[in-house]
Design a protein around this motif. Structure first.
Motif, mmCIF file in Angstrom:
data_model
loop_
_atom_site.group_PDB
_atom_site.id
_atom_site.type_symbol
_atom_site.label_atom_id
_atom_site.label_comp_id
_atom_site.label_asym_id
_atom_site.label_seq_id
_atom_site.Cartn_x
_atom_site.Cartn_y
_atom_site.Cartn_z
ATOM 1 N N SER A 55 0.825 -1.217 0.000
ATOM 2 C CA SER A 55 0.000 0.000 0.000
ATOM 3 C C SER A 55 0.858 1.264 0.000
ATOM 4 N N SER A 56 2.020 1.224 0.637
ATOM 5 C CA SER A 56 2.917 2.384 0.630
ATOM 6 C C SER A 56 3.414 2.685 -0.776
ATOM 7 N N LYS A 57 3.744 1.637 -1.522
ATOM 8 C CA LYS A 57 4.194 1.835 -2.896
ATOM 9 C C LYS A 57 3.061 2.357 -3.776
ATOM 10 N N LEU A 58 1.855 1.828 -3.579
ATOM 11 C CA LEU A 58 0.707 2.328 -4.336
ATOM 12 C C LEU A 58 0.412 3.786 -4.008
ATOM 13 N N MET A 59 0.498 4.128 -2.728
ATOM 14 C CA MET A 59 0.245 5.502 -2.313
ATOM 15 C C MET A 59 1.293 6.439 -2.927
ATOM 16 N N LEU A 60 2.534 5.996 -3.008
ATOM 17 C CA LEU A 60 3.580 6.800 -3.638
ATOM 18 C C LEU A 60 3.261 7.020 -5.115
ATOM 19 N N PHE A 61 2.859 5.962 -5.805
ATOM 20 C CA PHE A 61 2.506 6.061 -7.222
ATOM 21 C C PHE A 61 1.332 7.026 -7.428
ATOM 22 N N CYS A 62 0.287 6.890 -6.619
ATOM 23 C CA CYS A 62 -0.884 7.765 -6.741
ATOM 24 C C CYS A 62 -0.529 9.214 -6.416
ATOM 25 N N GLY A 63 0.287 9.413 -5.418
ATOM 26 C CA GLY A 63 0.722 10.760 -5.064
ATOM 27 C C GLY A 63 1.534 11.409 -6.163
ATOM 28 N N LEU A 64 2.458 10.644 -6.751
ATOM 29 C CA LEU A 64 3.261 11.181 -7.856
ATOM 30 C C LEU A 64 2.383 11.495 -9.062
ATOM 31 N N ALA A 65 1.387 10.639 -9.328
ATOM 32 C CA ALA A 65 0.471 10.897 -10.440
ATOM 33 C C ALA A 65 -0.286 12.206 -10.224
ATOM 34 N N LEU A 66 -0.818 12.411 -9.019
ATOM 35 C CA LEU A 66 -1.528 13.659 -8.719
ATOM 36 C C LEU A 66 -0.589 14.859 -8.788
ATOM 37 N N LEU A 67 0.606 14.690 -8.304
ATOM 38 C CA LEU A 67 1.599 15.764 -8.334
ATOM 39 C C LEU A 67 1.913 16.170 -9.773
ATOM 40 N N ILE A 68 2.112 15.199 -10.634
ATOM 41 C CA ILE A 68 2.400 15.471 -12.048
ATOM 42 C C ILE A 68 1.193 16.113 -12.726
ATOM 43 N N ILE A 69 -0.009 15.598 -12.450
ATOM 44 C CA ILE A 69 -1.219 16.199 -13.015
ATOM 45 C C ILE A 69 -1.339 17.652 -12.570
ATOM 46 N N GLY A 70 -1.069 17.910 -11.299
ATOM 47 C CA GLY A 70 -1.122 19.276 -10.787
ATOM 48 C C GLY A 70 -0.113 20.190 -11.457
ATOM 49 N N LEU A 71 1.111 19.687 -11.645
ATOM 50 C CA LEU A 71 2.143 20.492 -12.309
ATOM 51 C C LEU A 71 1.787 20.766 -13.765
ATOM 52 N N LEU A 72 1.303 19.751 -14.462
ATOM 53 C CA LEU A 72 0.927 19.934 -15.868
ATOM 54 C C LEU A 72 -0.259 20.886 -16.006
ATOM 55 N N SER A 73 -1.188 20.828 -15.065
ATOM 56 C CA SER A 73 -2.367 21.693 -15.157
ATOM 57 C C SER A 73 -2.017 23.160 -14.927
ATOM 58 N N PHE A 74 -0.862 23.425 -14.396
ATOM 59 C CA PHE A 74 -0.413 24.802 -14.218
ATOM 60 C C PHE A 74 -0.330 25.524 -15.563
ATOM 61 N N PHE A 75 -0.062 24.759 -16.618
ATOM 62 C CA PHE A 75 0.092 25.331 -17.948
ATOM 63 C C PHE A 75 -1.196 25.300 -18.765
ATOM 64 N N VAL A 76 -2.267 24.748 -18.202
ATOM 65 C CA VAL A 76 -3.540 24.643 -18.904
ATOM 66 C C VAL A 76 -4.560 25.509 -18.170
ATOM 67 N N SER A 77 -5.242 26.380 -18.896
ATOM 68 C CA SER A 77 -6.157 27.302 -18.214
ATOM 69 C C SER A 77 -7.630 26.957 -18.407
ATOM 70 N N PHE A 78 -7.941 25.888 -19.147
ATOM 71 C CA PHE A 78 -9.340 25.587 -19.407
ATOM 72 C C PHE A 78 -10.072 24.978 -18.209
ATOM 73 N N LEU A 79 -9.382 24.666 -17.141
ATOM 74 C CA LEU A 79 -10.004 24.029 -15.984
ATOM 75 C C LEU A 79 -10.492 25.018 -14.923
ATOM 76 N N ASN A 80 -10.531 26.300 -15.213
ATOM 77 C CA ASN A 80 -10.912 27.286 -14.209
ATOM 78 C C ASN A 80 -12.337 27.103 -13.700
ATOM 79 N N GLN A 81 -13.285 26.850 -14.566
ATOM 80 C CA GLN A 81 -14.688 26.742 -14.164
ATOM 81 C C GLN A 81 -14.982 25.461 -13.387
ATOM 82 N N THR A 82 -14.444 24.364 -13.817
ATOM 83 C CA THR A 82 -14.747 23.074 -13.193
ATOM 84 C C THR A 82 -13.576 22.540 -12.370
ATOM 85 N N GLY A 83 -12.613 23.371 -12.114
ATOM 86 C CA GLY A 83 -11.395 22.927 -11.443
ATOM 87 C C GLY A 83 -11.603 22.351 -10.067
#
Length: 119
Positions: A55-83
């Protein structure tokens, strides 16, 4: 910065930190306050160790995925309304995903009495 970016980035960072803590400071004995605690994981010491490791390894994977999604979304502005809604749903899914996956892993690896299955 959009709410989506903030929600996913902060949750991703939190999951990564929590997983690193549990990877390096794995709970040694079955307890009721720290670690991956379900009926299946607390059957015996062997299931406890495997559940916490997996579960620790899965949690690390899920956390990194969310972190990357968050970083990538910094460059995308279409998510303002439903963000807020989208970020909350993704956070909810990625936070809970390790639970059913760990339970499935335990069912595949151990019998109902907590004995490791031989293949």
């Amino acid at each position: 910065m959009s709410p989506f970016t903030i929600i996913t980035f902060v949750t991703g960072c939190t999951l990564v930190v929590m997983s690193i803590i549990t990877l390096f400071y794995t709970p040694k004995k079955i307890n009721s306050s720290y670690g991956y605690r379900t009926k299946a994981s607390m059957r015996n010491q062997q299931t406890w160790e495997e559940a916490n490791r997996y579960s620790s390894k899965l949690m690390l994977f899920c956390g990194l995925a969310l972190l990357i999604i968050g970083l990538l979304s910094f460059f995308v502005s279409f998510l303002n309304q439903t963000g807020i809604i989208t970020g909350t749903i993704l956070t909810f899914l990625f936070t809970l995903l390790p639970i059913p996956l760990t339970e499935r892993h335990l069912r595949k690896s151990f019998d109902k009495d907590g004995n490791r299955k031989t293949e």
